[in-house]
Design an enzyme around this catalytic site. Structure first.
Site, PDB file in Angstrom:
ATOM      1  CB  THR A   1      -0.787  -0.151   1.274  1.00  0.00           C
ATOM      2  OG1 THR A   1      -0.125   0.175   2.607  1.00  0.00           O
ATOM      3  CG2 THR A   1      -1.734  -1.252   1.211  1.00  0.00           C
ATOM      4  CG  HIS A   2       0.222   4.578   1.233  1.00  0.00           C
ATOM      5  ND1 HIS A   2      -0.524   5.695   0.580  1.00  0.00           N
ATOM      6  CD2 HIS A   2      -0.765   3.974   1.996  1.00  0.00           C
ATOM      7  CE1 HIS A   2      -1.614   6.053   1.191  1.00  0.00           C
ATOM      8  NE2 HIS A   2      -1.614   4.818   1.987  1.00  0.00           N
TER       9      HIS A   2
ATOM     10  CB  SER B   1      16.576   0.184 -26.042  1.00  0.00           C
ATOM     11  OG  SER B   1      17.155   1.287 -26.409  1.00  0.00           O
TER      12      SER B   1
ATOM     13  CG  ASN C   1      11.973  -1.535 -23.785  1.00  0.00           C
ATOM     14  OD1 ASN C   1      12.555  -1.333 -22.494  1.00  0.00           O
ATOM     15  ND2 ASN C   1      12.516  -0.656 -24.522  1.00  0.00           N
TER      16      ASN C   1
END
Length: 506
Positions: free
Chosen positions: A164-165, A285, A293
């Site tokens: 959380t957070h 990339s 990615n």
């Protein structure tokens, strides 16, 4: 049988003194026609059902109906790209009429439009088209849920930090996390069934506004087209608020996908390293050789961004119309929403099916984590009969002290806990080192959860079974709905066949 031919008069010629301007054709007529051509089969189905009903009710003759239906059958077997269109003739309804006029004459072909308006005809076509597209989306939801369930079964005992957070909160189980999205997607599926109930109503026979003097059998076209009921009030035949509601439900689906994609995207970063997208759903990339990615997850998140505006845009489109001028009630935005949602569900299914889960990394992330602190607090409350708020202060202080001294959770002693208790509450707890260590053990935390829906092994097993029953119910709904539509299609074919066959028996 031969039919008289005459110079075709365009719908606009009788009333307007000038043909459509090239700019109007470019920006209004042509885009509208291209959009309607995507609904090719739905247009034909509505024309066939309406014509069948007109014959059955004696509104037009069997001979005229037979001639019309023979041409509609020929159109139905065409590819949309092969059907001849001329944008100058107007909407797709008028394109079909033009085809009929050329084949059997306007005096016969023109009877198909008896007792209806382009308004209720077009509204019926759009509802058929949208319901079919909604079913496709709902199929993709079920597919994604299957992929999630398979991963959840495999990781029903895979512990990880819960956040959380973006901070460690409590120990978690990855399978339990995935099952939370199974529940959300089931809710989204149910939301779409509720939308379906309002989409799948028949506006045919509402005509332009106030109904008609022709004795139309609206119940019959409802049956032939597989609708669940009527749009009862003729004033509402042209309404498209159901489309805005559908867009809202689709936006909820995209919110589900966004949240799951965002979590997995963060957890696949080097710093977390908890999960990894398969190479087949990644890019690389042009300058950084080491990069892998997660292109699939990024694509889903990007698509979900625009979904946040779908409902607001739909309602804004209706905002200035009132109820008397509703030319834009076809809401083209829904086509984009349906296509995007269906596509992203399909893409995510592949991402989940091939997802790489780093179980050892997940477990290792808990080694020095204080995310079992709430469990230590619960143990103290039970053992010493203190209020949770008092104990919260004690445990918060012992965590602060341990971090300052570089002491890991596994090394915390009863003496250090008593030191914090004296500082905050002026008491000693004397729990003993073993009790403290057990309270802070992540696996022990998971095993001791007792509430329904928790991360305890038995509860995760129960949640897996519950998710399975929800998916089965969703699939039964789909099977029943598709069976009903198939039956309606058979009824329409039989009714049309009966009328066309009269020529051979006459």
């Amino acid at each position: 049988m031969t039919y008289p031919t005459s110079q075709e008069i365009l719908l606009t010629d009788a009333r307007l003194s000038a043909p459509p301007a090239p700019r109007l054709i470019k920006y209004h007529d042509l885009p509208g026609l291209e959009r309607e051509k995507k609904q090719f089969q739905e247009f034909v189905a509505v024309d066939m059902a309406h014509t069948t009903m007109l014959v059955e009710e004696g509104i037009i003759s069997a001979a005229a109906g037979r001639a019309i239906l023979q041409q509609l059958l020929a159109i139905r077997h065409m590819k949309p790209s092969d059907f001849p269109t001329d944008v100058r003739k107007g909407s797709f309804l008028l394109q079909v009429e033009s085809y009929l006029f050329a084949a059997i004459g306007e005096d016969v072909g023109g009877q198909m439009h008896t007792g209806r308006s382009r308004i209720d005809q077009g509204a019926t076509v759009r509802r058929l088209y949208k319901r079919n597209r909604l079913l496709n989306v709902m199929d993709r939801i079920n597919d994604l849920q299957d992929a999630i369930a398979e991963q959840a079964r495999h990781h029903a005992r895979t512990i990880m930090p819960g956040y959380t957070h973006m901070q460690h909160a409590q120990p978690w189980v990855f399978g339990h996390y995935l099952l939370s999205f199974s529940s959300r997607l089931h809710d989204s599926f149910q939301r779409l069934t509720e939308v379906w109930a309002r989409v799948n109503r028949n506006p045919l026979g509402a005509v332009g506004l106030a109904g008609t003097s022709w004795p139309l059998n609206r119940a019959r076209t409802t049956e032939l087209l597989g609708f669940d009921g009527l749009v009862e009030n003729s004033k509402l035949g042209r309404e498209a608020y159901y489309a805005a509601e559908a867009i809202g439900a689709l936006a909820f689906v995209m919110a589900d996908l966004n949240d799951l994609a965002t979590d997995l995207h963060v957890w696949s970063s080097t710093e977390f390293g908890l999960v990894e997208s398969d190479d087949s759903y990644c890019g690389t990339s042009s300058i950084f050789p080491q990069k892998k990615n997660p292109a699939g997850l990024e694509t889903i998140k990007k698509a979900a961004g625009s979904a946040t505006t779908w409902l607001a845009t739909a309602l804004a489109t209706f905002r200035a119309e009132g109820t008397g001028d509703q030319a834009v009630r076809d809401l083209p935005l829904i086509d984009e929403a349906l296509t995007t949602t269906e596509g992203m569900l399909d893409l995510f299914t592949g991402v989940i099916e091939t997802l790489i889960v780093h179980e050892e990394r997940m477990a290792a992330s808990l080694n020095n984590s204080w995310c079992t602190a709430s469990n230590l607090a619960d143990v103290i409350v039970r053992e010493r009969s203190l209020s949770f708020r008092q104990v919260h202060h004690i445990v918060a202080r012992v965590v602060r002290n341990a971090l300052a001294k570089g002491i890991r959770p596994s090394a915390l002693t009863s003496a250090l806990l008593d030191e914090a208790a004296l500082e905050t509450a002026g008491i000693e707890l004397k729990l003993g080192d073993q009790v403290v260590r057990d309270a802070l053990d992540p696996r022990r935390f998971v095993e001791t959860r007792v509430t329904d829906g928790s991360v305890a092994p038995l509860q995760v097993t129960r949640l897996l079974a519950h998710a399975h029953s929800e998916r089965e119910a969703d699939r039964r709904w789909m099977a029943g709905t598709r069976a009903k539509l198939a039956h309606a299609h058979e009824e329409l074919d039989a009714a049309v066949g009966g009328i066309v066959a009269l020529e051979r028996t006459a």
